[in-house]
Scaffold this active site. Structure first.
Site, short mmCIF file in Angstrom:
data_model
loop_
_atom_site.label_atom_id
_atom_site.label_comp_id
_atom_site.label_asym_id
_atom_site.label_seq_id
_atom_site.Cartn_x
_atom_site.Cartn_y
_atom_site.Cartn_z
N CYS A 2 0.83 -1.21 0.00
CA CYS A 2 0.00 0.00 0.00
C CYS A 2 0.86 1.26 0.00
O CYS A 2 2.00 1.25 0.47
CB CYS A 2 -0.87 0.03 1.24
SG CYS A 2 -1.78 -1.48 1.51
N ARG A 27 4.52 0.43 -6.23
CA ARG A 27 4.56 -0.43 -5.05
C ARG A 27 3.59 -1.60 -5.16
O ARG A 27 3.65 -2.54 -4.39
CB ARG A 27 4.21 0.40 -3.80
CG ARG A 27 5.23 1.46 -3.48
CD ARG A 27 4.69 2.44 -2.47
NE ARG A 27 4.48 1.86 -1.17
CZ ARG A 27 5.30 1.97 -0.14
NH1 ARG A 27 6.40 2.65 -0.26
NH2 ARG A 27 5.02 1.42 1.02
N TRP A 75 -3.22 -2.57 -1.34
CA TRP A 75 -2.82 -3.92 -1.77
C TRP A 75 -3.46 -4.85 -0.75
O TRP A 75 -3.05 -4.90 0.40
CB TRP A 75 -1.31 -4.02 -1.76
CG TRP A 75 -0.73 -5.22 -2.42
CD1 TRP A 75 -0.53 -5.41 -3.75
CD2 TRP A 75 -0.23 -6.40 -1.78
NE1 TRP A 75 0.07 -6.63 -3.96
CE2 TRP A 75 0.27 -7.26 -2.79
CE3 TRP A 75 -0.13 -6.82 -0.45
CZ2 TRP A 75 0.83 -8.50 -2.51
CZ3 TRP A 75 0.43 -8.05 -0.17
CH2 TRP A 75 0.90 -8.87 -1.21
N ASN A 101 -1.31 1.88 6.29
CA ASN A 101 -0.47 0.78 5.80
C ASN A 101 -0.09 -0.06 7.02
O ASN A 101 0.20 0.49 8.08
CB ASN A 101 0.83 1.30 5.18
CG ASN A 101 0.61 1.92 3.83
OD1 ASN A 101 -0.51 1.94 3.33
ND2 ASN A 101 1.66 2.44 3.25
N GLY A 102 -0.04 -1.38 6.84
CA GLY A 102 0.29 -2.26 7.96
C GLY A 102 -0.88 -3.14 8.30
O GLY A 102 -1.84 -3.26 7.52
N GLU A 483 18.20 -16.50 -9.02
CA GLU A 483 17.72 -15.17 -9.41
C GLU A 483 17.13 -15.20 -10.83
O GLU A 483 16.09 -14.59 -11.08
CB GLU A 483 18.86 -14.16 -9.31
CG GLU A 483 18.51 -12.73 -9.71
CD GLU A 483 17.41 -12.10 -8.87
OE1 GLU A 483 16.97 -12.69 -7.87
OE2 GLU A 483 16.96 -11.01 -9.26
N LYS A 487 13.32 -14.07 -11.57
CA LYS A 487 13.00 -12.98 -12.51
C LYS A 487 11.97 -13.45 -13.52
O LYS A 487 11.00 -12.78 -13.81
CB LYS A 487 14.25 -12.52 -13.28
CG LYS A 487 15.20 -11.57 -12.62
CD LYS A 487 14.71 -10.18 -12.38
CE LYS A 487 13.95 -10.07 -11.10
NZ LYS A 487 14.65 -9.88 -9.88
N GLU A 490 8.40 -14.21 -11.85
CA GLU A 490 7.63 -13.09 -11.30
C GLU A 490 7.05 -12.18 -12.37
O GLU A 490 5.97 -11.63 -12.18
CB GLU A 490 8.40 -12.31 -10.23
CG GLU A 490 9.53 -11.46 -10.72
CD GLU A 490 10.25 -10.71 -9.59
OE1 GLU A 490 9.60 -10.26 -8.64
OE2 GLU A 490 11.48 -10.56 -9.68
N HIS A 506 18.60 -36.52 -8.44
CA HIS A 506 17.92 -36.94 -7.21
C HIS A 506 16.42 -36.71 -7.27
O HIS A 506 15.77 -36.67 -6.22
CB HIS A 506 18.57 -36.24 -6.01
CG HIS A 506 20.02 -36.58 -5.89
ND1 HIS A 506 20.47 -37.79 -5.43
CD2 HIS A 506 21.13 -35.88 -6.22
CE1 HIS A 506 21.80 -37.83 -5.47
NE2 HIS A 506 22.22 -36.67 -5.95
N LYS A 606 6.16 -3.94 -4.51
CA LYS A 606 7.58 -3.59 -4.50
C LYS A 606 8.18 -3.75 -3.11
O LYS A 606 9.28 -4.23 -2.95
CB LYS A 606 7.75 -2.15 -4.98
CG LYS A 606 9.19 -1.67 -5.04
CD LYS A 606 9.97 -2.41 -6.10
CE LYS A 606 11.42 -2.01 -6.17
NZ LYS A 606 12.21 -3.01 -6.94
#
Ligand code: M6R
Length: 611
Positions: A2, A27, A75, A101-102, A483, A487, A490, A506, A606
């Site tokens: 948010c 964000r 969000w 926010n939170g 990574e 990338k 996402e 394995h 973000k």
């Protein structure tokens, strides 16, 4: 996550709020809203979806006169993304509006108590309880500020709050605990914002709110109080970010712009820290004695920052001959960790606000460890709570998928390895000089890799229809594969896994069938032959292989596999600094081919400031 913006001043608030929210879009959000206090009282507009919907609804803010207002991009955490659950939330009396926010952890209990007192709740959110509770206390004591302190004493959890009340059309209240919130000072008025990008068009004079603080903002200035309502003098910071750095500057996506900015970002992160062939970390407060006496090293982070830690484990163990443990912050914080005095905890975070990373930092600190953080956002919570901070100086990173922050974190971690290794006497002269030389040459080598974006785009077209992709590698190539895989998944929504090549046999190799795309990372020279054996193994089972290697092996590999990408030779510990670039571009172009929302991938934010 948010975003919050608030303004009280000499101009109409709504357009400023909408502009601030637009700058916070990166964000991640699913709905947005604004509340403005004007002559005709409090007016609130909220809308699910893109900010443009809200802007259209208010005729770019023109419909909402008034010089005091708060805005929010949400969000969803509690309750689905819809108009009702969007912020601001308004109290039952219609006088008070709240953005938050939170997470208010005891909201269910408080909600129950308020319902028993006759309050009706409209949304499913935890935030609405703040508006209703404030309404209740305000009705009881008739003093808004007294009511606000009662609310802050009653709520548990994390919050950055922006609040307006129709009875005070020239005042805004802000409060912070465990969620970032900053104050902006300008001749035109006063601001709150969840991050700097929302403000840089209006002011560069800011202060960071600390946990437990409450602020009262008016057009003429800002007063800040601590938990006991004692006035606090805030330290002001000047933000020198380039406004353009927070804009797309002609590129289709922030992600592409940020990928291409990496050579310059690495220059900024390293140039001043390498002087006359030596690494100089003058921003570290640790003494040489303290560095020599470091016991165990932990690296703690989330997501891509954790992947930097994986690279760091290989490199720091090599340079320092100390055990380095890399931990996911979300696991570390609840693991009753065996960490204490004499241990060094390196915390890595782009935003400096990731909640799990922050909680892990606090856990390690409580147990006596020394905290060194590697952070991009200056003055962020993690930076402020660390014993030492090394900033990455990458500038604002807007795309949700990190690129330049990842690269600069890695560069700074390598500098730490060299600096400590020199003091500890554990890094050889040859390695030290080769690393320093090659770190100085990195920007040019990166530019070379980034020049040929079209070749990578062409390969991306061949891979864009895949639904499962495996990244494999050994040692530093394994760390890098994590990574590369993140990338890709996402931003392109392709299912992807990263495996240490030795682990294939394995279990995972059973998933390889005709046409499965395997991205084989083979840059790490000491294990090149082993990497080739794995390529042969997967090809024998039908895999289509894209190999990433160094220039030296490119021609040979082109005979063996259908797709090859290469990077210039460099000291082996720096290979991931170059290797990550084609992987970022590959993910970018695959996502582009698939028509994905690259800068704002679905379900992602973000800065992850909730657990
Ligand atoms: O701000 P931080 O570095 O603490 O963020 C950690 C992760 O959320 C972040 O790296 C995330 O994995 C990125 N979106 C990956 O591109």
């Amino acid at each position: 996550m948010c975003g919050i913006i608030g303004f009280v001043g000499k101009e109409q608030a709504a357009p400023i709020l909408l502009d601030g929210l637009r700058r916070l879009e990166y964000r991640g959000y699913d709905s947005a809203g604004i509340a403005v206090c004007g002559e005709d009282g409090l007016r609130v507009k909220k809308a699910r979806g893109r900010l443009q919907v809200l802007s259209d609804l208010t005729h770019a803010g023109a419909d909402l006169p008034g010089v005091l207002g708060i805005g929010h991009t949400r969000w969803a955490t509690h309750g689905e993304p819809n108009d009702v659950n969007a912020h601001p939330h308004v109290s039952q009396s219609g006088k008070i509006a709240v953005v938050h926010n939170g997470i208010i952890e005891n909201y269910a209990e408080l909600k129950g108590q308020l319902i028993a007192k006759g309050y009706t709740f409209r949304s499913e959110t935890d935030t609405e309880v703040v508006a209703q509770l404030l309404d209740y206390y305000y009705a009881d004591c008739q003093d808004f500020f007294e009511a606000m302190t009662r609310v802050l004493n009653a709520v548990e959890g994390a919050y950055a709050l922006g609040i307006v009340c129709a009875d005070y059309p020239d005042r805004m209240i802000a409060a912070r605990k465990d969620a970032p919130l900053l104050l902006g000072y300008s001749e035109n008025g006063s601001f709150i914002a969840s991050d700097v990008t929302a403000l840089i068009r209006h002011t560069r004079d800011i202060a960071y709110m600390d946990d437990g603080e409450m602020a009262v903002l008016s057009a003429g200035g800002i007063r800040v109080y601590d938990r006991l309502m004692r006035p606090v003098e805030k330290e002001h910071h000047h933000i020198d970010w380039d406004v353009d750095a927070a804009e797309k500057g002609g590129y289709d996506h922030f992600m592409l712009k940020e990928i291409l900015e990496q050579p310059e970002a690495i220059r900024k992160a390293t140039a001043a820290r390498i002087q006359e062939g030596r690494v100089v970390l003058s921003d570290l407060a640790m003494t040489e004695e303290e560095i020599r006496s470091i016991g165990k090293i932990y690296i703690i982070a989330c997501g891509s920052s954790y992947h930097v830690g994986m690279v760091g484990k290989y490199n720091l163990e090599r340079m320092l001959r100390r055990t380095v443990e890399v931990c996911l912050a979300s696991e570390f914080r609840y693991s009753d960790p065996i960490v204490g005095e004499g241990d060094l905890v390196i915390v890595i975070s782009q935003s400096g606000e990731t909640l799990d990373t922050m909680a892990a930092l606090r856990e390690a600190k409580k147990r006596g460890a020394r905290i060194l953080s590697i952070v991009n956002v200056v003055g962020s919570s993690i930076a402020r709570e660390s014993d030492d901070v090394l900033y990455t100086w990458a500038g604002p990173e807007i795309a949700v998928a990190t690129t330049k922050a990842y690269s600069t974190q890695m560069a700074v971690l390598n500098l730490v390895g060299l600096y400590f290794g020199d003091i500890m006497g554990t890094v050889s002269y040859e390695t030290y000089t080769a690393m320093v030389r090659d770190m100085q040459q990195l920007p040019e080598k990166m530019e070379k890799v980034l020049k040929d974006t079209e070749a990578i785009h062409a390969l991306a077209k061949e891979c864009a229809d895949k639904e499962d992709v495996f990244f494999i590698g050994r040692n530093l190539d394994y760390a890098l594969s994590l990574e590369g895989s993140l990338k890709l998944k996402e931003i392109s929504y392709i299912h992807s896994e990263a495996y240490a090549s030795g682990e294939l046999k394995h279990g995972t190799i059973s998933l390889i069938e005709d046409g499965t795309l395997v991205i084989a990372l083979s840059t790490y020279e000491p294990l090149f032959d082993k990497a080739m054996s794995n390529v042969v193994e997967v090809q024998a089972r039908g895999a289509k292989v894209l190999a990433l290697t160094t220039e030296k092996h490119a021609a040979d590999l082109a005979q063996r596999v259908p797709m090859v990408l290469s990077v210039p030779e460099v000291q082996q510990m720096l290979l991931p600094q170059l290797g990550v670039l084609p992987l970022q571009l590959l993910a970018y172009y695959i996502a582009l081919e698939r028509g994905c929302d690259i800068d704002k991938p679905r379900n992602l934010a973000k800065s992850v400031t909730v657990e």
